[in-house]
Write a protein that holds these residues in place. Structure first.
Motif, short mmCIF file in Angstrom:
data_model
loop_
_atom_site.label_atom_id
_atom_site.label_comp_id
_atom_site.label_asym_id
_atom_site.label_seq_id
_atom_site.Cartn_x
_atom_site.Cartn_y
_atom_site.Cartn_z
N GLU A 1 80.35 25.62 116.51
CA GLU A 1 79.98 27.00 115.74
C GLU A 1 80.64 27.88 116.56
O GLU A 1 81.00 29.11 115.72
CB GLU A 1 78.27 27.01 116.60
N LYS A 2 80.74 27.77 117.82
CA LYS A 2 81.79 29.07 118.21
C LYS A 2 83.10 29.16 117.49
O LYS A 2 83.52 30.47 117.45
CB LYS A 2 81.93 28.69 119.87
N CYS B 1 83.99 28.35 114.45
CA CYS B 1 83.70 28.56 113.26
C CYS B 1 83.47 30.23 112.81
O CYS B 1 83.96 30.86 112.28
CB CYS B 1 82.72 27.76 112.44
N ARG B 2 82.56 30.62 113.86
CA ARG B 2 81.99 32.03 113.76
C ARG B 2 83.18 32.87 114.27
O ARG B 2 83.21 33.92 113.65
CB ARG B 2 80.85 32.16 115.08
N GLU C 1 84.22 35.71 111.32
CA GLU C 1 83.14 36.64 111.98
C GLU C 1 82.62 37.72 111.11
O GLU C 1 81.36 38.15 111.33
CB GLU C 1 83.85 37.29 113.29
N VAL D 1 78.07 32.29 106.84
CA VAL D 1 78.43 31.48 108.25
C VAL D 1 77.38 31.72 109.35
O VAL D 1 76.88 30.71 109.89
CB VAL D 1 80.22 31.43 108.65
N ASP D 2 77.16 32.89 109.51
CA ASP D 2 76.02 33.45 110.51
C ASP D 2 74.60 32.68 109.95
O ASP D 2 74.11 31.93 110.89
CB ASP D 2 76.05 35.00 110.52
N THR E 1 72.73 29.82 112.32
CA THR E 1 71.49 30.44 112.74
C THR E 1 70.25 29.28 112.20
O THR E 1 69.50 28.68 113.03
CB THR E 1 71.03 31.80 112.51
#
Length: 115
Positions: free
Chosen positions: A76-77, A79-80, A84, A89-90, A94
């Motif tokens: 996750e870190k 990919c985000r 961004e 993606v968010d 989530t």
């Protein structure tokens, strides 16, 4: 633009789909009504596969892959950070975080079941 989506079983319309299953659901049941799903397409596994390949020595794209929460947080870190400014993606991460908190019964892992 990448459109990374996760969906519920009622939205699976066919084709190759990856299942995200709770720790307690698999191997008892495949295609669980409690699972989440994402596509085997450019905007699904195509977005996630570089991170899977970095985190795991060998990722089981066509089988069952146990994912620890720490491994998932690293995926996750990364990919985000790369996407961004991408709302999909968010929302994807989530939604999965909320799903884990809701029903994974405190387990430190979950499954991604390949096509």
């Amino acid at each position: 633009m990448v459109e990374l989506r996760v969906f519920t079983p009622d939205k699976v319309i066919g084709g190759d789909t990856y299942e995200i299953a709770y720790a307690h659901s698999y191997p008892k049941q495949h295609w669980s009504k409690d699972s989440l799903y994402f596509a085997d397409e450019e905007d699904g596994i195509g977005v996630l596969s570089p991170y899977f390949d970095d985190i795991f020595k060998v990722y089981a794209y066509y089988g069952d892959q146990k994912i620890t929460l720490l491994e998932w947080q690293e995926i996750e870190k990364r990919c985000r950070a790369d996407y961004e400014d991408n709302a999909s993606v968010d929302k994807f991460f989530t939604t999965i975080t909320e799903w884990i908190e809701k029903g994974n019964r405190g387990a430190e892992y979950f499954w991604i079941l390949g096509i």
